[in-house]
Design an enzyme around this catalytic site. Structure first.
Site, short mmCIF file in Angstrom:
data_model
loop_
_atom_site.label_atom_id
_atom_site.label_comp_id
_atom_site.label_asym_id
_atom_site.label_seq_id
_atom_site.Cartn_x
_atom_site.Cartn_y
_atom_site.Cartn_z
N ASN A 80 -21.29 43.11 67.33
CA ASN A 80 -22.73 43.25 67.07
C ASN A 80 -23.26 44.65 67.31
OD1 ASN A 80 -22.44 40.56 66.61
ND2 ASN A 80 -23.60 39.87 68.40
N THR A 105 -47.53 63.17 26.32
CA THR A 105 -47.98 62.14 27.26
C THR A 105 -48.16 60.85 26.48
OG1 THR A 105 -50.30 62.76 26.97
CG2 THR A 105 -49.11 63.81 28.78
N SER A 122 -19.77 56.70 17.26
CA SER A 122 -19.77 55.51 16.44
C SER A 122 -18.36 55.23 15.95
CB SER A 122 -20.71 55.67 15.24
OG SER A 122 -20.61 54.56 14.37
N SER A 123 -18.07 53.93 15.83
CA SER A 123 -16.78 53.54 15.26
C SER A 123 -16.84 53.45 13.75
CB SER A 123 -16.35 52.19 15.83
OG SER A 123 -17.29 51.18 15.48
#
Length: 474
Positions: free
Chosen positions: A141, A186, A317-318
């Site tokens: 503890n 913004t 990307s594939s």
């Protein structure tokens, strides 16, 4: 070969090649839960548990409560653990009940078996017992949270170094882009011009603040509950042990350590871990925000803002040749999500303490260590492979700044809001620049409009003030 060990629940056969013992074997009967072990995921905790064992053995020898040979063997075994020699034998799961006793006894048993081996040539507890000797004057503890705090101190130091490197990367990039004027935004809508360097300088300033926060909570980790033993009363301590143990632990770590002001508080409350987790969340969400900015500013190249280019890390990307994704900013955003989730878990674990002890420290360790690891490992990738290679598309940035109607705010400063609003609306309606409209209306001469509405001037308050004074004087 097998050896027979016993504990309060009975006997068990333990393979002799193992440095852990019966209590660790019992914990393995409840595993695996996460398939993540304390040796693999929490070595730093093992290191500082062993440091405390080494300091305690020295202290017990100094006050003559432990044989010098036994103390020396424990110190050598603990030192080997600190060097990472027996990490494969720390096998209990990161998820465990019992307030961390499985972790603590795994360490006690490895050190005891190794110390006994050093003295007798055999494992077992004929001369060194995990509870009687290795754990003398201690309790799970008070030892576990003390080791947790020391671990977090070290981890914070390592993370701070990485954050400082990221801050320096942004400062370098801010200087490089100090003259790149661009459109401020913004609510994702056009706003007054800023420079890319000003934006990047804001990122560096945020990181500087996070470093300060880390330093502040880091120092709290040097206040330990060591000496509280089971419930805060210190039962089990022999006279002279505690000051000697702190002294030796300071020598081992090189850090100035202090006892908690109130040991009962030290066992019951886990708010220091909550503060550490909050700082990690603050850092992670700040980096996530800047990463999101980079994704927006680099969007395109044809259908987005295309204000900056990020270094290419891998094909995006594939199916679509040539596509490149903002890989590292997206990695940092995911790290932030996980750190935020860990913070929520730490919050619940800190709140869940009952009566005289918070027993959820194993879960707190798992979450904090994971957050530290994710940030410490990902930040240098982000700094070196993304931030350092950012390239500004200067012409694109300048074009956005020059054609925005947001600069009509300056016209409102001189001629009033209604006039500024009318100018902006006319510019939008007629697809003209604000500069063209104010000259056509006779509000400013061409030269005055050039002075006043130059986007570069609008990014520098002092330069803008000088221009405004000159126009007002005329």
């Amino acid at each position: 070969m097998m050896r027979t060990e016993h504990d309060g629940l009975g006997e068990m056969q333990v393979p002799d090649e193992l440095y852990y013992g019966i209590q660790t074997m019992r914990s393995l009967q409840l595993s695996p839960v996460s398939h993540r072990t304390i040796g693999a995921d929490a070595f730093t905790l093992m290191k500082y548990l062993a440091a405390i064992k080494k300091a305690a053995a020295r202290a017990n020898c100094q006050i003559e409560s432990m044989d010098e040979r036994v103390s020396g063997a424990i110190c050598q075994a603990a030192g080997e653990v600190m060097q990472g020699k027996w990490t494969s034998f720390f096998v209990v799961d990161m998820f465990q009940g019992g307030g961390g006793i499985a972790t603590h006894m795994n360490v006690n048993e490895v050190i005891a078996n190794r110390a006994n081996e050093l003295l007798t040539g055999e494992k077992g507890y004929s001369m060194v017992h995990p509870n009687t000797h290795v754990n003398m004057g201690q309790s799970t503890n008070d030892v576990l949270p003390s080791a947790m705090k020391l671990s977090l101190y070290e981890k914070a130091e390592t993370l701070i170094a990485q954050v400082e490197s990221l801050r320096e990367a942004w400062l370098t990039k801010a200087e490089e882009c100090a003259d790149v004027v661009k459109l401020g935004r913004t609510c994702l809508q056009d706003a007054l011009p800023v420079t890319l360097g000003q934006e990047f300088g804001g990122y560096a300033s945020m990181l500087d603040r996070q470093i300060r926060y880390l330093r502040e909570v880091q120092t709290e980790c040097l206040q330990l509950p060591l000496g509280a033993t089971a419930v805060g009363t210190g039962v089990g301590l022999l006279p002279g042990f505690l000051p000697a143990c702190y002294r030796h632990l300071q020598e081992i770590t090189g850090w100035e350590l202090h006892s908690e002001d109130n040991l009962f508080d030290g066992l019951q409350y886990a708010d220091v871990y909550l503060r550490m987790s909050a700082v990690l969340k603050s850092l992670a969400t700040g980096i996530s925000k800047m990463s999101r900015d980079l994704r927006i500013m680099s969007s395109g190249p044809n259908g987005g803002l295309n204000e900056i280019e990020l270094p290419s890390a891998q094909p995006g990307s594939s199916i679509m040749p040539g596509k490149v994704n903002p890989i590292l900013p997206e990695l940092m955003i995911q790290v932030s999500y996980q750190v935020c989730g860990n913070d929520y878990t730490v919050t619940m674990a800190a709140e869940g303490g009952e009566l005289d002890l918070n027993v959820w420290e194993s879960l707190i360790v798992k979450c904090l260590f994971e957050s530290f690891t994710l940030l410490t490992e990902s930040i240098p990738l982000f700094a070196n492979k993304c931030v350092s290679g950012i390239r500004a598309n200067r012409d694109v940035c300048r074009s956005y700044a020059e054609t925005s109607t947001a600069v009509a705010a300056v016209i409102a400063t001189i001629f009033g809001y209604e006039t500024g609003s009318d100018v902006a609306k006319q510019a939008i309606r007629e697809q003209k620049t604000v500069k063209q409209v104010v000259v056509e209306r006779g509000l400013l001469t061409a030269q005055e409009a050039e002075w006043l509405l130059d986007p570069v001037n609008l990014t520098d308050p002092k330069r803008l003030d000088d221009v405004l004074v000159r126009i007002r004087q005329k």
